[in-house]
Design an enzyme around this catalytic site. Structure first.
Site, short mmCIF file in Angstrom:
data_model
loop_
_atom_site.label_atom_id
_atom_site.label_comp_id
_atom_site.label_asym_id
_atom_site.label_seq_id
_atom_site.Cartn_x
_atom_site.Cartn_y
_atom_site.Cartn_z
CB THR A 32 18.37 20.46 77.07
OG1 THR A 32 18.81 19.82 75.86
CG2 THR A 32 16.85 20.42 77.13
CG ASP A 33 23.26 23.04 74.37
OD1 ASP A 33 22.32 23.85 74.60
OD2 ASP A 33 24.05 23.19 73.41
N GLY A 119 20.42 25.58 60.84
CA GLY A 119 20.21 24.85 62.08
C GLY A 119 20.88 23.49 62.09
CG LEU A 120 21.14 21.28 59.11
CD1 LEU A 120 21.23 20.81 57.66
CD2 LEU A 120 20.33 20.30 59.94
CB SER A 121 25.82 22.38 64.02
OG SER A 121 26.86 22.79 64.86
CG ASP A 167 25.63 22.82 67.78
OD1 ASP A 167 24.69 22.02 67.94
OD2 ASP A 167 25.48 24.04 67.66
CE1 TYR A 219 20.89 28.70 70.76
CE2 TYR A 219 22.05 29.81 72.54
CZ TYR A 219 21.75 28.65 71.84
OH TYR A 219 22.30 27.46 72.23
#
Length: 377
Positions: A32-33, A119-121, A167, A219
């Protein structure tokens, strides 16, 4: 050995300081960002840490605490051509120079406990720690919200990953026991209560070990699909659409583009519902919204994978309040909001399920909402 001792052994001098920035878990609000929507991440208690010393020449020397990563030597004139892990660090320096801030040569040592590709930036943690370090060392006077944009530009323009500001915002704006409610259109943010221990809960991360990279095609393809949908519907971004607009969208778009749009529109609505629920009822009330988010990512946005689906379904069957994949997708991690008393049962069930399926053994760990980037020394 501490990072200061390690720095001294590599560079024969003490650093000017040490800064750290956290990775993040996105509680809800995926993809959504970059559609100018809403997100709700929180910083985790896993960090990237940089020790930095400015030089009087234009030489840049980079080292990682990981023995598997080769050291790099370059110069301030070569910043825009950075590749691999160094692009996250050198990209920040390039953006600052683009803003008119004079960045000299420097020595930098990196160590990180944020898993890469999970996926934890981990990338935003590197960028945020480096941006904070240079902001202080160079007296640049940038606010934390401006540093978010510095890291975001580094990721987009140097690394080449078409991500939004989620992020870096989580890493730089977070606070302990809080989630960061971010409006990506106005860039306004608020801290929302997320005291998991007080509610008898923990957030279990299941790193599937299926690595992803945001610079890869999946992506980018999702972002392009969202842009096509917005254009066809006559809006600047999908943020302008509500759930009530979906019937019109379904008639105007092809089936795949409609599903991509439907995920973004319904995910924005779910973020707002989670924020309201956390403020009024606490974290035990958000489970079904987390579950619905995963189904939307699996079926409409198609960014899940068998390992993520198995992690989510197994935790749900074994007592999780809610679960979903987190991050950009195509691998990485799932999160499960779990009662503390069920943690061992859920961990065992996930490990068994992955073993039976013939998948690689996942890395399981719990995280709590932690503080944002800060100077240590």
């Amino acid at each position: 050995m501490s990072i200061i001792d390690d720095f001294q052994s590599h560079f024969d001098a003490a650093p000017d300081g040490v800064w750290q920035a956290p990775g993040r878990v996105n509680l809800i609000g995926e993809h959504t960002d970059y559609n100018n929507g809403f997100v709700l991440p929180f910083a985790i208690d896993r960090q990237a840490r940089v020790a930095v010393r400015l030089r009087s020449d234009s030489v840049i020397r980079l080292r990682s605490a990981s023995a598997e990563v080769a050291p790099i030597e370059t110069s301030v004139d070569q910043l825009s051509s950075a590749k691999g892990w160094s692009a996250y660090l050198l990209g920040v320096a390039w953006v600052l120079r683009e803003l008119g801030i004079s960045v000299p040569g420097f020595d930098l040592l990196l160590e990180s406990t944020v898993p890469s590709g999970a996926g934890l930036s981990s990338s935003a943690a590197l960028e945020s720690a480096t941006a904070l370090a240079f902001n202080e060392l160079l007296d640049a006077g940038l606010s934390r919200k401006e540093l978010v944009i510095v890291g975001h530009r580094a990721e987009n323009e140097v690394v080449g990953a078409p991500t939004g500001i989620l992020d870096q915002s989580a890493s730089l704006l977070a606070a302990e026991g809080r989630a960061v409610f971010l409006d990506c259109l106005s860039r306004e943010s608020e801290l929302v209560p997320l005291d998991l221990p007080a509610a008898g809960l923990a957030m279990l991360v299941i790193d599937t070990k299926v690595s992803h990279a945001h610079a890869d095609g999946g992506y980018s393809a999702r972002r392009a699909s969202c842009e096509r949908g917005a254009s066809a519907l006559g809006v600047d971004s999908l943020r302008e659409l509500s759930v009530e607009d979906l019937p019109r969208a379904q008639t105007a778009l092809n089936e795949e583009t409609f599903r991509r749009v439907r995920h973004i529109v319904t995910e924005n609505a779910r973020v707002l519902e989670v924020v309201a629920a956390l403020r009024s009822s606490g974290p035990r009330s958000i489970g079904e919204l987390l579950n619905a988010s995963h189904l939307s990512m699996r079926d409409d946005f198609e960014i899940s994978c068998p390992e993520l689906d198995l992690a989510v379904e197994t935790t749900q069957r074994n007592g999780a309040i809610g679960a979903r994949m987190t991050g950009g997708g195509f691998g990485g991690s799932a999160i499960a909001l779990i009662p503390l008393e069920r943690e061992q049962q859920i961990r065992s069930a996930v490990l068994l399920a992955f073993s039976v399926a013939g998948f690689s053994t996942p890395d399981l760990f719990t995280v709590l909402p932690g503080p944002g980037a800060q100077r240590l020394v």
